[in-house]
Design a protein around this motif. Structure first.
Motif, mmCIF file in Angstrom:
data_model
loop_
_atom_site.group_PDB
_atom_site.id
_atom_site.type_symbol
_atom_site.label_atom_id
_atom_site.label_comp_id
_atom_site.label_asym_id
_atom_site.label_seq_id
_atom_site.Cartn_x
_atom_site.Cartn_y
_atom_site.Cartn_z
ATOM 1 N N ASN A 195 0.824 -1.215 0.000
ATOM 2 C CA ASN A 195 0.000 0.000 0.000
ATOM 3 C C ASN A 195 0.853 1.258 0.000
ATOM 4 O O ASN A 195 0.619 2.178 0.788
ATOM 5 C CB ASN A 195 -0.935 0.034 1.213
ATOM 6 N N LEU B 97 -14.752 -9.011 0.776
ATOM 7 C CA LEU B 97 -15.065 -7.945 -0.186
ATOM 8 C C LEU B 97 -14.859 -6.591 0.484
ATOM 9 O O LEU B 97 -15.432 -6.343 1.550
ATOM 10 C CB LEU B 97 -16.525 -8.055 -0.640
ATOM 11 N N THR C 188 -15.666 -2.673 0.373
ATOM 12 C CA THR C 188 -16.759 -1.945 -0.286
ATOM 13 C C THR C 188 -16.630 -0.440 -0.102
ATOM 14 O O THR C 188 -15.843 0.037 0.709
ATOM 15 C CB THR C 188 -18.133 -2.385 0.274
ATOM 16 N N GLN C 189 -17.444 0.271 -0.867
ATOM 17 C CA GLN C 189 -17.600 1.711 -0.681
ATOM 18 C C GLN C 189 -19.079 2.041 -0.884
ATOM 19 O O GLN C 189 -19.843 1.190 -1.359
ATOM 20 C CB GLN C 189 -16.716 2.473 -1.663
ATOM 21 N N ILE D 256 -18.734 -2.997 -4.372
ATOM 22 C CA ILE D 256 -17.405 -3.566 -4.121
ATOM 23 C C ILE D 256 -16.344 -2.679 -4.746
ATOM 24 O O ILE D 256 -16.434 -2.302 -5.914
ATOM 25 C CB ILE D 256 -17.341 -5.001 -4.689
ATOM 26 N N SER D 257 -15.356 -2.329 -3.909
ATOM 27 C CA SER D 257 -14.264 -1.518 -4.449
ATOM 28 C C SER D 257 -13.058 -2.388 -4.806
ATOM 29 O O SER D 257 -12.335 -2.095 -5.746
ATOM 30 C CB SER D 257 -13.855 -0.416 -3.473
ATOM 31 N N SER D 258 -12.848 -3.458 -4.042
ATOM 32 C CA SER D 258 -11.774 -4.383 -4.419
ATOM 33 C C SER D 258 -11.953 -5.713 -3.701
ATOM 34 O O SER D 258 -12.675 -5.805 -2.690
ATOM 35 C CB SER D 258 -10.396 -3.791 -4.105
ATOM 36 N N VAL D 259 -11.285 -6.722 -4.248
ATOM 37 C CA VAL D 259 -11.360 -8.067 -3.660
ATOM 38 C C VAL D 259 -9.931 -8.545 -3.410
ATOM 39 O O VAL D 259 -9.227 -8.917 -4.344
ATOM 40 C CB VAL D 259 -12.099 -9.048 -4.604
ATOM 41 N N PRO D 260 -9.498 -8.509 -2.145
ATOM 42 C CA PRO D 260 -8.130 -8.980 -1.871
ATOM 43 C C PRO D 260 -7.994 -10.478 -2.142
ATOM 44 O O PRO D 260 -8.982 -11.205 -2.066
ATOM 45 C CB PRO D 260 -7.923 -8.683 -0.388
ATOM 46 N N GLU D 261 -6.772 -10.913 -2.432
ATOM 47 C CA GLU D 261 -6.521 -12.352 -2.606
ATOM 48 C C GLU D 261 -6.857 -13.048 -1.291
ATOM 49 O O GLU D 261 -6.399 -12.610 -0.226
ATOM 50 C CB GLU D 261 -5.039 -12.586 -2.933
#
Ligand SMILES: Nc1ccn([C@@H]2O[C@H](COP(=O)(O)OP(=O)(O)OP(=O)(O)O)[C@@H](O)[C@H]2O)c(=O)n1
Ligand SMILES: C[C@](O)(CO)[C@H](O)COP(=O)(O)O
Length: 287
Positions: A10, A168, A170-171, A179-184
């Motif tokens: 990050n 998941l 989210t925003q 969903i803003s992103s899906v981490p591994e």
């Protein structure tokens, strides 16, 4: 600290720990029991509810009392449960409990009050501090030991379990979450307690956080992650049995865990009794 194999996460460089950290230091457990259990039953303080025949807060205190690596325990309460928790500590002979103090409105306030009390008592910056939710009564000895040992290498560590679900992030979009992103998935864990720190590290993190008006963390690890971003926080293996009792629905699960643990203990006791009997018989034969 060395920079050789630092990792970048990050946009922050997390340093590989390489300093020699002192090992012969006090190990203090802070058991947080100052919550009001609004999601459980505000009229029935959950830390005093009996599970497997023992109060939830007592299970937690005993876990640290029985760990030979823990030197001192501080218990944080609210005025509502203060007297009863103190009585439990006395009547059950919890000899490592040095103080029972009153916490604050939010969990992070209770942590900060405990840290200030430890500072006033003069504990060294290198001391290891393990902060635990009183409402996680079944914390394993391996998790407590894991935290203490990990602090020989890292300045911060937290017990956590790998997420078996995909997480998941989210925003808000109007009245919807999107969903803003899906981490591994292998990178995602569920945070538990204890969360463990060298005393000076958690103090510094909280001191920095104080200047932030939006500071409302639900755990202590986040304070280090957000305010001391170069400090790596190591994961220590937790377990699903290290359940946080949050709502009334958690009680049957807790009873089942307690019953398994109690049965396990009885087997241990039976084994110890058999061992004592056999050694006695052997002594008789030798005479
Ligand atoms: N002001 C607070 C709030 C929480 N805690 C402790 O932090 C742990 C985790 O908190 P949680 O499960 O959220 O407990 P409560 O705050 O009691 O519950 P709720 O949020 O439903 O009111 C608990 O052991 C709780 O006693 C605390 O010491 N001080
Ligand atoms: C500290 C904690 O138990 C880690 O899972 C959790 O964040 C406490 O959260 P709560 O909001 O107090 O339930």
């Amino acid at each position: 600290m060395c920079e050789k194999s630092d990792v970048s996460q990050n946009d922050v460089t997390v340093q590989q720990p390489s300093e020699q950290l002192p090992t012969d230091v006090p190990v203090v457990a802070v058991v947080l029991a100052a919550g009001f259990g609004t999601r459980f039953d505000p009229d029935n303080p959950k830390q005093l509810v009996s599970v497997g025949g023992k109060e939830i807060v007592l299970w937690s205190i005993e876990a640290f009392e029985h760990n030979p690596l823990v030197s001192d325990i501080v218990v944080v309460v609210n005025p509502r449960v203060h007297e009863q928790v103190e009585n439990l500590i006395i009547s059950n002979g919890m000899s490592k409990v040095r103080m029972v103090i009153e916490g604050g409105a939010e969990r992070s306030d209770s942590t900060q009050i405990a840290l200030q009390t430890l500072a006033d008592a003069g504990i060294p910056g290198d001391a290891k501090v393990l902060i635990h939710d009183a409402v996680r009564p079944f914390v394993e000895q391996s998790a407590i030991r894991g935290c203490i040992e990990t602090l020989n290498q890292f300045r911060a560590a937290t017990v956590a379990v790998p997420s078996t679900d995909t997480v998941l992030l989210t925003q808000d979009l109007g009245d919807r979450k999107i969903i803003s992103s899906v981490p591994e998935r292998p990178d995602t864990f569920r945070a538990q307690t204890p969360q463990a720190f060298r005393f000076s590290t958690i103090r510094e993190a909280y001191a920095k956080a104080m200047g932030d008006p939006d500071f409302h963390p639900t755990d202590d690890t986040r304070v280090v992650v957000d305010y001391l971003p170069g400090t790596p926080v190591a994961i220590v293996a937790g377990a699903d049995t290290n359940l946080k009792i949050t709502t009334l629905a958690d009680i049957p699960v807790a009873e089942s865990i307690a019953s398994n643990l109690t049965q396990g203990m009885s087997k241990e006791e039976a084994r110890a009794r058999m061992h004592a009997m056999l050694s006695g018989a052997l002594d008789q034969m030798r005479r």
